[in-house]
Design a protein around this motif. Sequence first.
Motif, short mmCIF file in Angstrom:
data_model
loop_
_atom_site.label_atom_id
_atom_site.label_comp_id
_atom_site.label_asym_id
_atom_site.label_seq_id
_atom_site.Cartn_x
_atom_site.Cartn_y
_atom_site.Cartn_z
N THR A 1 40.22 50.75 50.23
CA THR A 1 40.69 50.57 48.85
C THR A 1 41.89 51.46 48.56
O THR A 1 42.51 51.37 47.51
N ARG A 2 42.21 52.34 49.52
CA ARG A 2 43.37 53.22 49.34
C ARG A 2 43.87 53.70 50.69
O ARG A 2 43.15 53.63 51.70
N ILE B 1 51.79 44.11 50.92
CA ILE B 1 50.56 44.06 50.13
C ILE B 1 50.76 44.95 48.90
O ILE B 1 51.17 46.10 49.02
N PRO B 2 50.48 44.40 47.69
CA PRO B 2 50.68 45.21 46.48
C PRO B 2 49.79 46.46 46.47
O PRO B 2 48.60 46.39 46.79
N THR B 3 50.40 47.59 46.16
CA THR B 3 49.66 48.85 46.01
C THR B 3 50.16 49.56 44.77
O THR B 3 51.19 49.21 44.20
N GLY B 4 49.41 50.57 44.36
CA GLY B 4 49.87 51.40 43.26
C GLY B 4 51.00 52.29 43.73
O GLY B 4 51.31 52.36 44.93
N ALA B 5 51.64 53.00 42.80
CA ALA B 5 52.71 53.94 43.15
C ALA B 5 52.07 55.14 43.85
O ALA B 5 50.93 55.49 43.56
N PRO B 6 52.80 55.78 44.80
CA PRO B 6 52.22 56.92 45.50
C PRO B 6 51.89 58.08 44.55
O PRO B 6 52.71 58.44 43.69
N ILE C 1 44.98 50.32 46.88
CA ILE C 1 45.24 48.93 47.27
C ILE C 1 44.66 48.02 46.18
O ILE C 1 43.49 48.12 45.84
N ASP C 2 45.53 47.18 45.63
CA ASP C 2 45.14 46.38 44.46
C ASP C 2 44.18 45.24 44.79
O ASP C 2 43.47 44.76 43.92
#
Length: 186
Positions: A54-55, A81-86, A97-98
């Motif tokens: 998940t991350r 793959i879409p992820t959040g900002a670091p 990980i979205d």
Amino acid sequence: MTARSRRPNAAVAGVAALLAAVAVLVAPAAPAAAHNTLRASDPAAAARLTAPPTRISLTFLQKLDPAFTTIVLSDAGRRKIPTGAPVVADATGTVTIDQSLADGAYTVAYRVVSADGHPVQGSYSFTVDDPTASPAPAVPTASAAGPVTSSGRSAGPGPWPLAAGALLVIVVAGGVVLLRRRRATA
Ligand SMILES: [Cu+2]
């Protein structure tokens, strides 16, 4: 008079050249050691996960600058793959990980800066192989604590331990020969 002063100068120049050559041989690979390096990651490099992560968390040698920390996750088809900002905490950068990752191979690419401001980039791969997600035969899971492999250079021990070992062998062999000679004459 000028001829007399030339000889010492030539000797000094020779010694200086010798010292310079020794300094070059002895000097360690300082620039490589001064740069930031990936120390650990979760998921680990080459890990085979039975559940999708998940991350992604990357821990480096030096403190990260949030403004210059990029972590990109992509699938086997090189689709991002879409992820959040670091999110940066000291030397660790984490992205969430979205989506739930399907089974397959993934690549984590990163770009960070070193303490001296020089950028460092690299990548590694891991695999998601969820036995509940597909009827494919389960593969024995590799340890997630495997060594981190990155495309960055690492400074090895160099040829010196080898040279020291060879010197030791020569010294020991020489001692044995001397002892045998002394015993033979005694
Ligand atoms: Cu540098």
